[in-house]
Structures are given as C-alpha cells and as structure tokens.
Scaffold this active site. Sequence first.
Site, PDB file in Angstrom:
ATOM      1  N   ASN A  42       0.849  -1.200   0.000  1.00  0.00           N
ATOM      2  CA  ASN A  42       0.000   0.000   0.000  1.00  0.00           C
ATOM      3  C   ASN A  42       0.881   1.245   0.000  1.00  0.00           C
ATOM      4  O   ASN A  42       1.941   1.291   0.636  1.00  0.00           O
ATOM      5  CB  ASN A  42      -1.005  -0.003   1.153  1.00  0.00           C
ATOM      6  CG  ASN A  42      -0.401  -0.147   2.523  1.00  0.00           C
ATOM      7  OD1 ASN A  42       0.652  -0.745   2.680  1.00  0.00           O
ATOM      8  ND2 ASN A  42      -1.065   0.391   3.524  1.00  0.00           N
ATOM      9  N   GLU A  44       0.341   5.244   0.577  1.00  0.00           N
ATOM     10  CA  GLU A  44      -0.607   6.282   1.002  1.00  0.00           C
ATOM     11  C   GLU A  44      -0.170   7.643   0.485  1.00  0.00           C
ATOM     12  O   GLU A  44       0.923   7.817  -0.060  1.00  0.00           O
ATOM     13  CB  GLU A  44      -0.722   6.262   2.531  1.00  0.00           C
ATOM     14  CG  GLU A  44      -1.258   4.910   3.004  1.00  0.00           C
ATOM     15  CD  GLU A  44      -1.557   4.846   4.489  1.00  0.00           C
ATOM     16  OE1 GLU A  44      -1.059   5.704   5.251  1.00  0.00           O
ATOM     17  OE2 GLU A  44      -2.312   3.921   4.876  1.00  0.00           O
ATOM     18  N   CYS A  53      -4.139   0.494  -2.533  1.00  0.00           N
ATOM     19  CA  CYS A  53      -3.960  -0.721  -1.735  1.00  0.00           C
ATOM     20  C   CYS A  53      -2.849  -1.588  -2.333  1.00  0.00           C
ATOM     21  O   CYS A  53      -2.543  -1.499  -3.532  1.00  0.00           O
ATOM     22  CB  CYS A  53      -5.239  -1.538  -1.733  1.00  0.00           C
ATOM     23  SG  CYS A  53      -6.602  -0.800  -0.841  1.00  0.00           S
ATOM     24  N   GLU A  55      -2.941  -4.751  -2.976  1.00  0.00           N
ATOM     25  CA  GLU A  55      -3.434  -5.688  -3.997  1.00  0.00           C
ATOM     26  C   GLU A  55      -3.490  -5.020  -5.371  1.00  0.00           C
ATOM     27  O   GLU A  55      -3.062  -5.576  -6.374  1.00  0.00           O
ATOM     28  CB  GLU A  55      -4.840  -6.194  -3.641  1.00  0.00           C
ATOM     29  CG  GLU A  55      -4.919  -6.950  -2.327  1.00  0.00           C
ATOM     30  CD  GLU A  55      -5.193  -6.065  -1.128  1.00  0.00           C
ATOM     31  OE1 GLU A  55      -4.658  -4.938  -1.060  1.00  0.00           O
ATOM     32  OE2 GLU A  55      -5.952  -6.499  -0.246  1.00  0.00           O
ATOM     33  N   CYS A  86     -10.175  -5.233   0.290  1.00  0.00           N
ATOM     34  CA  CYS A  86     -11.300  -4.292   0.333  1.00  0.00           C
ATOM     35  C   CYS A  86     -12.188  -4.503  -0.906  1.00  0.00           C
ATOM     36  O   CYS A  86     -11.815  -5.205  -1.855  1.00  0.00           O
ATOM     37  CB  CYS A  86     -10.780  -2.847   0.390  1.00  0.00           C
ATOM     38  SG  CYS A  86     -10.231  -2.205  -1.191  1.00  0.00           S
ATOM     39  N   CYS A  89     -10.637  -3.606  -4.382  1.00  0.00           N
ATOM     40  CA  CYS A  89      -9.660  -4.585  -4.881  1.00  0.00           C
ATOM     41  C   CYS A  89     -10.351  -5.852  -5.368  1.00  0.00           C
ATOM     42  O   CYS A  89      -9.900  -6.486  -6.323  1.00  0.00           O
ATOM     43  CB  CYS A  89      -8.632  -4.901  -3.803  1.00  0.00           C
ATOM     44  SG  CYS A  89      -7.534  -3.505  -3.460  1.00  0.00           S
TER      45      CYS A  89
HETATM   46  N1  THU Z   1      -5.247  -1.463   2.482  1.00  0.00           N
HETATM   47  C1  THU Z   1      -4.668  -2.315   1.592  1.00  0.00           C
HETATM   48  O1  THU Z   1      -3.546  -2.099   1.135  1.00  0.00           O
HETATM   49  N2  THU Z   1      -5.377  -3.401   1.209  1.00  0.00           N
HETATM   50  C2  THU Z   1      -6.615  -3.749   1.673  1.00  0.00           C
HETATM   51  O2  THU Z   1      -7.214  -4.689   1.200  1.00  0.00           O
HETATM   52  C3  THU Z   1      -7.231  -2.932   2.728  1.00  0.00           C
HETATM   53  C4  THU Z   1      -6.572  -1.635   3.020  1.00  0.00           C
HETATM   54  C5  THU Z   1      -4.483  -0.285   2.914  1.00  0.00           C
HETATM   55  C6  THU Z   1      -5.031   1.041   2.467  1.00  0.00           C
HETATM   56  C7  THU Z   1      -4.489   1.964   3.535  1.00  0.00           C
HETATM   57  O3  THU Z   1      -3.187   2.367   3.164  1.00  0.00           O
HETATM   58  C8  THU Z   1      -4.396   1.095   4.771  1.00  0.00           C
HETATM   59  O4  THU Z   1      -4.460  -0.241   4.324  1.00  0.00           O
HETATM   60  C9  THU Z   1      -5.500   1.343   5.785  1.00  0.00           C
HETATM   61  O5  THU Z   1      -6.753   1.297   5.205  1.00  0.00           O
END
Ligand code: THU
Length: 127
Positions: A42, A44, A53, A55, A86, A89
């Site tokens: 991930n 940000e 994310c 994935e 999520c 994804c």
């Molecule tokens: N996140 C992912 O990378 N994958 C997921 O399936 C759920 C959420 C990340 C997004 C964000 O940077 C952090 O987790 C918190 O939501």
Amino acid sequence: MDYHELMNLAKDASKQSYSPFSRFAVGAAVLAKSGKIYTGCNVENSSFGMTICAERCAIFKAVSEGEREILAVAIYSPNSDDCNPCGACRQVMYEFQGDNEVEIITESLSNLNIRKLSEYLPYGFKI
Ligand code: THU
C-alpha cells in the site's frame, strides 16, 4: 505453486509499505497466468483518497507488464490477522479473472486460508 512461497513474498512486500497515516502496512503477491509473480504494497498519500492498496498495486504492476489473467493473490498485514481485500480490490481482481477462479490467500494464526474470489464477490460486475 506453493502458496506459502506466495505468502512469504507478500510478507516481504509489506516491508515496503508507505503508510505513515494509517500505520497499517499491507503487502500482496499476485500469481499471474504466465507463472510470473508480481508484488505490491500500500502507498498512502497526504491527499488520502489517492492511496492505493497493496493488492491493486501488485495487480496493476502485472497488467502493465502485459498480464491479463491472474490466478492467485496472497495478502499480508503485520497489523492484522486474516487481512482480507477491500471491495475495490475485489472488483479489480474480478476484472482480471479468467477461466480459473482467482484464489485469495490470507494468513490467520500462521495458517493459510485459501478462498475463491466468488466467496468475496458474488455476482461481480463486468461490461
Ligand atoms: N489497504 C490495503 O492495502 N489493502 C486492503 O485490502 C485494505 C486496506 C491499505 C489502504 C491503507 O493504506 C491502509 O491499508 C488502511 O486502510
């Protein structure tokens, strides 16, 4: 493909996570139909909605290298047991599902869970 190996690659990828805002690291490893593996974490952003994310990072890397079909996605977070994808994804995985159903691998209490994408996203949307 040994899914323990795929999970280990997801774990390695989670170490690259850029998550200063949530402090929730995620790594993913995608097995594509060609047999190649693509990893992602991930990433940000101060403008929160721009965060991607792990994935989707890994899947987009695969697609940008010419892949059009994914077979399996391993997901790992050091901050959560059984870290699941999520909704966004799940829809992206559905887009790149071919004849073989995508398998999603998570880890809980050091055991691997192997689940089909249809369990996560029944009745997915496609044009
Ligand atoms: N996140 C992912 O990378 N994958 C997921 O399936 C759920 C959420 C990340 C997004 C964000 O940077 C952090 O987790 C918190 O939501």
